[in-house]
Design a protein around this motif. Structure first.
Motif, mmCIF file in Angstrom:
data_model
loop_
_atom_site.group_PDB
_atom_site.id
_atom_site.type_symbol
_atom_site.label_atom_id
_atom_site.label_comp_id
_atom_site.label_asym_id
_atom_site.label_seq_id
_atom_site.Cartn_x
_atom_site.Cartn_y
_atom_site.Cartn_z
ATOM 1 N N VAL A 618 37.852 82.963 11.206
ATOM 2 C CA VAL A 618 38.495 82.857 12.525
ATOM 3 C C VAL A 618 39.798 83.645 12.605
ATOM 4 O O VAL A 618 40.299 83.922 13.700
ATOM 5 C CB VAL A 618 38.801 81.382 12.920
ATOM 6 C CG1 VAL A 618 37.524 80.627 13.199
ATOM 7 C CG2 VAL A 618 39.647 80.677 11.868
ATOM 8 N N MET A 619 40.329 84.030 11.443
ATOM 9 C CA MET A 619 41.592 84.775 11.458
ATOM 10 C C MET A 619 41.384 86.248 11.840
ATOM 11 O O MET A 619 42.356 86.986 11.981
ATOM 12 C CB MET A 619 42.256 84.756 10.075
ATOM 13 C CG MET A 619 42.232 83.422 9.355
ATOM 14 S SD MET A 619 43.336 82.254 10.074
ATOM 15 C CE MET A 619 44.849 82.922 9.564
ATOM 16 N N PHE A 620 40.129 86.689 11.972
ATOM 17 C CA PHE A 620 39.859 88.125 12.117
ATOM 18 C C PHE A 620 39.031 88.436 13.360
ATOM 19 O O PHE A 620 38.341 87.579 13.894
ATOM 20 C CB PHE A 620 39.134 88.632 10.864
ATOM 21 C CG PHE A 620 39.891 88.316 9.603
ATOM 22 C CD1 PHE A 620 41.070 88.994 9.306
ATOM 23 C CD2 PHE A 620 39.475 87.303 8.751
ATOM 24 C CE1 PHE A 620 41.802 88.685 8.171
ATOM 25 C CE2 PHE A 620 40.199 86.984 7.610
ATOM 26 C CZ PHE A 620 41.364 87.677 7.316
ATOM 27 N N ASP A 621 39.088 89.709 13.741
ATOM 28 C CA ASP A 621 38.297 90.169 14.888
ATOM 29 C C ASP A 621 36.879 90.543 14.481
ATOM 30 O O ASP A 621 35.973 90.561 15.303
ATOM 31 C CB ASP A 621 38.989 91.376 15.528
ATOM 32 C CG ASP A 621 40.350 90.987 16.069
ATOM 33 O OD1 ASP A 621 40.403 90.402 17.157
ATOM 34 O OD2 ASP A 621 41.363 91.221 15.375
ATOM 35 N N ALA A 622 36.716 90.893 13.197
ATOM 36 C CA ALA A 622 35.391 91.232 12.672
ATOM 37 C C ALA A 622 35.472 91.032 11.166
ATOM 38 O O ALA A 622 36.574 90.975 10.603
ATOM 39 C CB ALA A 622 35.043 92.687 12.996
ATOM 40 N N VAL A 623 34.322 90.909 10.507
ATOM 41 C CA VAL A 623 34.362 90.730 9.051
ATOM 42 C C VAL A 623 33.351 91.655 8.373
ATOM 43 O O VAL A 623 32.317 92.006 8.952
ATOM 44 C CB VAL A 623 34.084 89.268 8.629
ATOM 45 C CG1 VAL A 623 35.169 88.337 9.144
ATOM 46 C CG2 VAL A 623 32.712 88.786 9.074
ATOM 47 N N ALA A 624 33.685 92.027 7.137
ATOM 48 C CA ALA A 624 32.756 92.769 6.291
ATOM 49 C C ALA A 624 32.584 91.950 5.018
ATOM 50 O O ALA A 624 33.566 91.421 4.487
ATOM 51 C CB ALA A 624 33.333 94.150 5.974
ATOM 52 N N ILE A 625 31.339 91.820 4.560
ATOM 53 C CA ILE A 625 31.087 90.990 3.378
ATOM 54 C C ILE A 625 30.355 91.855 2.350
ATOM 55 O O ILE A 625 29.230 92.314 2.596
ATOM 56 C CB ILE A 625 30.249 89.749 3.751
ATOM 57 C CG1 ILE A 625 30.923 89.003 4.916
ATOM 58 C CG2 ILE A 625 30.094 88.814 2.552
ATOM 59 C CD1 ILE A 625 30.081 87.906 5.522
ATOM 60 N N LYS A 653 31.214 87.880 16.460
ATOM 61 C CA LYS A 653 31.899 89.008 15.818
ATOM 62 C C LYS A 653 30.907 89.940 15.133
ATOM 63 O O LYS A 653 29.822 89.515 14.720
ATOM 64 C CB LYS A 653 32.893 88.469 14.779
ATOM 65 C CG LYS A 653 34.051 87.760 15.448
ATOM 66 C CD LYS A 653 34.965 87.047 14.499
ATOM 67 C CE LYS A 653 36.004 86.295 15.334
ATOM 68 N NZ LYS A 653 36.845 85.408 14.567
ATOM 69 N N ALA A 654 31.330 91.172 14.980
ATOM 70 C CA ALA A 654 30.543 92.116 14.190
ATOM 71 C C ALA A 654 30.689 91.732 12.718
ATOM 72 O O ALA A 654 31.771 91.334 12.279
ATOM 73 C CB ALA A 654 31.054 93.529 14.421
ATOM 74 N N ILE A 655 29.575 91.851 11.981
ATOM 75 C CA ILE A 655 29.601 91.514 10.553
ATOM 76 C C ILE A 655 28.955 92.677 9.802
ATOM 77 O O ILE A 655 27.816 93.046 10.087
ATOM 78 C CB ILE A 655 28.799 90.222 10.257
ATOM 79 C CG1 ILE A 655 29.209 89.094 11.224
ATOM 80 C CG2 ILE A 655 28.982 89.777 8.811
ATOM 81 C CD1 ILE A 655 28.426 87.797 11.044
ATOM 82 N N ALA A 656 29.679 93.251 8.836
ATOM 83 C CA ALA A 656 29.079 94.278 7.970
ATOM 84 C C ALA A 656 28.598 93.584 6.707
ATOM 85 O O ALA A 656 29.349 92.789 6.113
ATOM 86 C CB ALA A 656 30.114 95.348 7.629
ATOM 87 N N VAL A 657 27.357 93.848 6.314
ATOM 88 C CA VAL A 657 26.794 93.122 5.166
ATOM 89 C C VAL A 657 26.131 94.068 4.174
ATOM 90 O O VAL A 657 25.521 95.074 4.554
ATOM 91 C CB VAL A 657 25.740 92.088 5.619
ATOM 92 C CG1 VAL A 657 26.396 90.932 6.332
ATOM 93 C CG2 VAL A 657 24.670 92.719 6.501
ATOM 94 N N ASP A 658 26.236 93.728 2.883
ATOM 95 C CA ASP A 658 25.439 94.416 1.870
ATOM 96 C C ASP A 658 24.333 93.459 1.429
ATOM 97 O O ASP A 658 24.157 92.388 2.021
ATOM 98 C CB ASP A 658 26.331 94.879 0.705
ATOM 99 C CG ASP A 658 26.810 93.714 -0.148
ATOM 100 O OD1 ASP A 658 26.649 92.548 0.297
ATOM 101 O OD2 ASP A 658 27.334 93.958 -1.250
ATOM 102 N N ALA A 659 23.602 93.813 0.386
ATOM 103 C CA ALA A 659 22.461 92.990 -0.025
ATOM 104 C C ALA A 659 22.913 91.588 -0.414
ATOM 105 O O ALA A 659 22.290 90.585 -0.031
ATOM 106 C CB ALA A 659 21.744 93.672 -1.195
ATOM 107 N N GLY A 660 24.018 91.510 -1.186
ATOM 108 C CA GLY A 660 24.517 90.203 -1.618
ATOM 109 C C GLY A 660 24.855 89.327 -0.425
ATOM 110 O O GLY A 660 24.534 88.136 -0.386
ATOM 111 N N ALA A 661 25.488 89.924 0.568
ATOM 112 C CA ALA A 661 25.929 89.154 1.736
ATOM 113 C C ALA A 661 24.746 88.637 2.541
ATOM 114 O O ALA A 661 24.832 87.581 3.171
ATOM 115 C CB ALA A 661 26.812 90.038 2.610
#
Ligand code: HDD
Length: 704
Positions: A618-625, A653-661
């Motif tokens: 919630v602290m961010f506008d978007a997240v990447a994992i 929100k937009a979420i950037a994900v890799d395989a682990g995420a």
């Protein structure tokens, strides 16, 4: 003179064993834990009388374990001062954040006014801005649903100008005599002392349901305007019509608008609620961090200018503070820019002691006949007298004009100046260079008032619903839905059914579909009759300028992205995504299961800004994992990680994900959509992060 005290920079040195001196000779200090306090190493510690203090750890005792003595004036002075550290907090707008800055005029209004701040292009004027919530106390959270105060003190060459506005261009009531009732209704209920900083309770809605004039403001208050993403991303409005006066005394009406260069942005209600728990200082911290980092927020100052003849043609009365002038009717003219660029040295001395008064205006400005404004012209000066203790509050540095102040006012509590000579009156013949009236002095507009002397409300103030309807009709579909949801939430907290029904009866006057949605959300079996009125709403053309979503800037500038990583995260992905975030003008914070550093796949180390459990999405506008397989497997059992993903998705929100995420997303029950982007596609992620995924909303929430 500055009160010089230790900054605390030189910390006490710990020693193994400090020995008390049996004779009481002050060669060694004994503090808690056997700390030896360095003596004679910095600025001498003194009492308020300037007497150097030799021992700040031990009070004076009759014997080693014996009673403390009344004789200890150092102890008594220190504790007495401490006991009086608090001053009364503001009755409204107690919770605030102040920042210094500068205003620069870019377009002259010399055609309309003599005020130098509005005519000297390129001139830079120092300012102090204070942003606030209204209802909560000084220690309340930053993110309740509430109007935000937007007060700017401009230290002009012709005296201080305080533009004391809000982030909403209209107000709840038309007459200042109703203000204490409005505020009493929204504040904690007197018998129980709660709720704090919340309008969702019976007394507020009882008052509103019986004050139809508040309906337009209620539409704004229930919109996402009252849930700002950042104080850097709110608009500001002077609300009332003021007057500009030229050298001949000719008047032009003016409304003032502050427009954030970063654009408007809001949070979602569920997000705001969670931010309140995660970081009660969310807005203050955001401002502090950005100003400290040199990301100075900027606002354009714009004006709407109109004449008495223009005003006569408006289908509303501009002297009524529950009405706005649509931009489509009187366009905004940008005349300058405010940049906030310096955090105060001391919160109390500046942000707490700053005293704004709408009556502080320089020559060339004047007031309109708005009855709400007239009440304010009295109230603010009066409140400073009790809050700051007396009539000399203007001498406190943050309030002091940057030009000489000279008059024959004298004495009073905490008088700081020492006038010389025997003359304290005017006219006089004894002090030739004493203060005299000036031809450049403040003048009021010469108006010819006629009419009935009475307690009366003008007929032209009678229409309470047309602009409420216009505001609702001007919103995008998601914004209208949020308003309906906010009304359902707030009225669901109201215990008395008749108050809920009266509110829905008002909503029928604003918009039938809205009334129906709210009624259904409140479990009402049938709609109450529309509220009786002689002045039903007229349809006005919608004003898209009143939206937030439609006006959002296509930018990530000034926003923040959370990057959740672990030991072993793919370094190439992490580096590419953080570089893209920086290039887009946004800030990123590295979050990991532990604080300190993480070692990425290429053995490089990355400093961690926040531990996962304390730094939710919630602290961010978007997240990447971006997670190693090992870390992802472990985080599947970590509620904070699941919440991180679920909330980011739920908050659109937009979420950037890799395989682990991806495994984490599956565990959180998240079904990827266009806003869930492969972490390898940094550009795609940035594009998605510039907005919320509004299409997702109906899939994650049952909205009215
Ligand atoms: Fe007010 C504070 C804005 C109507 C009486 N008000 C206060 C502050 C803001 C506003 C931003 C905080 C200033 C700061 O940061 O110190 N108020 C508004 C706006 C209004 C409004 C935009 C309507 C257009 N206010 C209003 C009325 C009254 C007051 C009608 C009384 C008749 N307001 C006060 C006050 C406060 C105040 C009690 C509390 C602390 C202070 O003044 O300095 O006098």
């Amino acid at each position: 003179m500055a009160n010089e005290q230790s900054t605390g920079d030189s910390l006490p040195t710990k020693v193994a064993a400090a020995k008390p001196d049996p004779a009481g000779a002050l060669t060694t200090d004994v503090g808690n834990g056997g700390e030896l306090h360095q003596r004679d190493s910095g600025t001498p510690l003194t009492t308020n009388q300037g007497v150097p203090v030799s021992d700040n750890q031990n009070s004076l005792r009759a014997s080693t374990r014996g009673p403390t003595l009344l004789e200890d004036f150092i102890l008594r002075e220190k504790i007495t001062h401490f006991d009086h550290e608090r001053i009364p907090e503001r009755i409204v707008h107690a919770r605030g954040t102040g920042v210094h800055g500068v205003f620069e005029l870019t377009e002259s209004l010399a055609q309309y006014t003599t005020a130098k701040i509005l005519t000297e292009v390129g001139e830079k004027t120092e300012v102090f801005a204070r942003f606030s919530t209204v209802a909560g106390g000084a220690g309340s959270v930053d993110t309740p649903r509430d109007v935000r105060g937007f007060a700017v003190k401009m230290y002009t060459k012709e005296g201080n100008w305080d533009l004391v506005g809000n982030n909403i261009p209209v107000f709840f009531i038309q007459d200042a005599i109703k203000f204490p009732d409005l505020i009493h209704s929204v504040k904690m209920e007197p018998d129980r002392g709660f709720p704090q900083a919340a309008s969702a309770h019976d007394t507020f809605w009882d008052f509103i349901s019986l004050s139809p004039e508040s309906l337009h403001m209620i539409m704004w208050a229930m919109s996402d305007r009252t849930l700002p993403r950042s104080l850097r991303m709110i608009e500001g409005f002077g609300i009332h019509s003021f007057r500009l006066l030229d050298a001949q005394g000719k008047s032009t009406f003016v409304k003032f608008h502050w427009r954030p260069r970063l654009g408007l942005q809001s949070t979602l209600w569920d997000e705001a609620v969670k931010i309140a728990g995660a970081d009660p200082d969310f807005h203050r911290r955001d401002m502090f961090e950005n100003v400290s980092a040199g990301n100075f927020p900027e606002w354009d100052l714009a004006v709407q200018l109109f004449t008495e003849e223009d005003a006569a043609k408006f289908p509303f009365d501009h002297l009524d503070s529950t009405k706005l002038i649509p931009e489509e009717l009187i366009p905004l003219k940008v005349i300058g820019k405010m940049t906030l660029n310096r955090w105060p040295n001391n919160f109390f001395a500046e942000t707490e002691q700053v005293a704004f008064c709408p009556s502080h205006v320089p020559p060339g400005l004047d007031f309109s006949n708005d009855p709400l404004l007239h009440g304010r012209l009295h109230s603010y000066l009066d409140t400073q007298l009790s809050r700051l203790g007396g009539p000399n509050f203007h001498q406190i540095p943050i309030n002091a004009a940057k030009v000489p102040v000279s008059n024959n006012q004298r004495d009073g509590h905490m008088q700081m100046s020492q006038p010389v000579g025997r003359v304290a009156y005017e006219p006089n013949s004894l002090m030739k260079d004493g203060p005299r009236e000036s031809t450049r002095g403040f003048r009021s507009f010469a108006s010819a008032e006629n009419g009935t002397h009475a307690r009366i409300r003008s007929e032209t103030f009678a229409d309470h619903y047309s602009q409420a309807r216009m505001f609702f009709n001007s919103q995008t579909a998601p914004e209208q839905t949020h308003m309906a949801a906010a009304l359902v939430f707030e009225l669901s907290k109201v215990e008395h059914p008749h108050i809920r029904e009266t509110m829905v009866s008002h909503l029928r006057r604003v918009d039938e579909t809205l009334a129906q949605r709210v009624a259904t959300g409140l479990g009402m079996k049938k709609l109450p009759d529309p509220f009786p009125t002689d002045t039903p709403a007229e349809d006005m053309p919608p004003s898209p300028a009143l939206q937030i979503i439609g006006k959002m800037k296509d930018t990530l500038q000034g926003r923040a992205v959370g990057v959740l990583v672990s030991d072993g995260s793919d370094s190439a992905l992490v580096n590419a995504i953080t570089a893209a975030i920086t290039k887009a003008g946004a800030d990123f914070k590295i979050i990991a299961p532990h604080i300190g550093e993480v070692e990425l796949s290429d053995q490089s180390c990355l400093k961690v800004d926040g531990q996962l459990a304390g730094t939710p999405s919630v602290m961010f506008d978007a997240v990447a994992i971006i997670l190693s397989d090992d870390a992802a497997a472990k985080l599947l059992k970590e509620a904070a990680a699941i919440d991180f993903v679920r909330d980011a998705f739920g908050h659109l929100k937009a979420i950037a994900v890799d395989a682990g995420a991806k495994a984490l997303l599956d565990k959180a029950g998240v079904q990827a959509d266009a806003g869930v982007v492969d972490a390898g596609n940094a550009a795609g992620f940035i594009t998605a992060a510039k907005t919320r995924q509004w299409d997702r909303e109906p899939k994650v929430r049952n909205l009215p």
